[in-house]
Scaffold this active site. Structure first.
Site, PDB file in Angstrom:
ATOM      1  N   ARG A  63       0.839  -1.209   0.000  1.00 43.53           N
ATOM      2  CA  ARG A  63       0.000   0.000   0.000  1.00 43.53           C
ATOM      3  C   ARG A  63       0.871   1.254   0.000  1.00 43.53           C
ATOM      4  NH1 ARG A  63      -4.353   0.181   4.677  1.00 43.53           N
ATOM      5  NH2 ARG A  63      -2.559   0.716   5.968  1.00 43.53           N
ATOM      6  N   LYS A 165      -2.730   6.756   2.097  1.00 46.27           N
ATOM      7  CA  LYS A 165      -2.530   7.282   3.448  1.00 46.27           C
ATOM      8  C   LYS A 165      -1.655   8.534   3.355  1.00 46.27           C
ATOM      9  CE  LYS A 165      -2.874   4.418   7.474  1.00 46.27           C
ATOM     10  NZ  LYS A 165      -4.318   4.248   7.639  1.00 46.27           N
ATOM     11  N   GLU A 201     -16.339   6.401   5.241  1.00 46.73           N
ATOM     12  CA  GLU A 201     -15.474   5.926   6.328  1.00 46.73           C
ATOM     13  C   GLU A 201     -15.906   6.480   7.667  1.00 46.73           C
ATOM     14  OE1 GLU A 201     -11.569   5.015   5.874  1.00 46.73           O
ATOM     15  OE2 GLU A 201     -11.338   5.883   3.876  1.00 46.73           O
TER      16      GLU A 201
END
Ligand SMILES: *Cc1c(COP(=O)(O)O)cnc(C)c1O
Length: 318
Positions: A63, A165, A201
């Site tokens: 990721r 992220k 989220e």
């Protein structure tokens, strides 16, 4: 901490272990001017037999490499990422709490540390990994949390960086989250930025709900962070015989669900007791933790903490 730098256009070379310390950076460093950077988060846990376990760290490595490509940074190879994480956990072994008493949270960072005044990728990058022992993310253990749907703010828009992220994604959520906390909620639920209708989220965790024994979780469209806990929950639920649908989850549907929970490295699986949305309130399981939430929580944490057999090979020992 593990520390290494790399020039733009070159390959990363192995870094060094050094004491946790401040960094020296130019005021013109890309990261502090334009937010070019990302982070990762993972936990090392002590098993009852004393081994120290990680949880699917190769997925954090992959990721972060995807994120580097999105943000114009040289990706750190999976091999080097894992080497750094293992070294940091080994050298901080004394900070890993006893089984069931907390975790060592491992925080990799990759950011543009070189000077750049124009809005462009920095000429130099830093990869570092540090660690800190932590307790539960939401206070009160497995107590159901209260959430509020934000009608004012969105977290990410299509084509943006919500699926990465990226450090810049998090500051805009702090003030909404702080306001919700002042009103007695544990976090905010974000809806999609286009139709303001589908759940995206819960702060920095992924959302699940259960209706008639089927699990629903928002599909990955690029605006949602592809959580490793989310993926593991899906795989675990399917292995236990449940149907899991990755789909658009309408907030009105979620408000009618039997159970709801959020999932993330920090939150693990946290049951949702209540959701407030435009003056309406959904309550789940009359304050009790739903049976499927409970089953998934028990099964996942038993694997993560080394209390149960790990048929998936998710928990390499350090
Ligand atoms: C990190 C994060 C998650 C959870 O991902 P995990 O890999 O399970 O820790 C979910 N949403 C956001 C926005 C995140 O930053």
């Amino acid at each position: 901490m593990y520390y290494v730098t790399c020039k733009l256009g070159e390959e990363w070379e192995p870094g060094v272990m050094q004491d946790f310390q401040d960094l020296a950076m130019s005021p013109a460093a890309g990261v502090i001017n334009y937010g070019q950077g990302l982070f990762e988060g993972m936990k090392a846990r002590r098993a009852p037999d004393g081994r120290i376990l990680l949880f699917r760290p190769e997925l954090n490595a992959r990721r972060s490499a995807d994120g580097c490509r999105r943000l114009g940074m040289p990706p750190v190879s999976e091999e080097m990422f894992l080497d750094a994480v293992y070294k940091v956990v080994r050298q901080n072994e004394r900070w890993v709490p006893p089984n069931g008493r907390g975790e060592l949270y491992v925080r990799p960072l990759i950011f543009g540390s070189g000077e750049i005044l124009g809005v462009a990728p920095a000429p130099e990058y830093t990869f570092l990994v540090y660690a800190v022992p932590v307790g539960p993310y939401f206070k009160g253990g497995l107590n159901p949390i209260s959430l509020k749907v934000s009608d004012e703010f969105h977290r990410a828009a299509p084509g943006g960086s919500g699926g990465v992220k990226a450090i810049g994604n998090y500051a805009p959520g702090m003030m909404p989250s702080k306001k919700a906390k002042a009103e007695g909620y544990a976090e905010i639920i974000y809806l999609d930025a286009v139709e303001h209708r589908y759940v995206e989220e819960v702060g920095a965790a992924n959302f699940f709900c259960v209706k008639d024994n089927v699990l629903y979780t928002p599909e990955l469209t690029g605006t949602i962070l592809p959580g490793i806990t989310r993926l593991s929950t899906i795989e675990l639920a399917r292995s236990l015989g449940y149907e899991v649908r990755e789909t658009k989850v309408d907030i009105e549907f979620a408000m009618q669900a039997d159970e709801a929970f959020c999932a993330g490295t920090a939150a693990v699986i946290s049951p949702i007791g209540k959701i407030e949305h435009s003056g309406k309130v959904a309550e789940y399981c009359e304050g009790e933790i739903g049976p499927i939430t409970r089953q998934l929580y028990d099964a996942l944490t038993a694997i993560q903490e080394g209390r149960a057999e790990d048929p998936f090979g998710w928990t390499p020992s350090v």
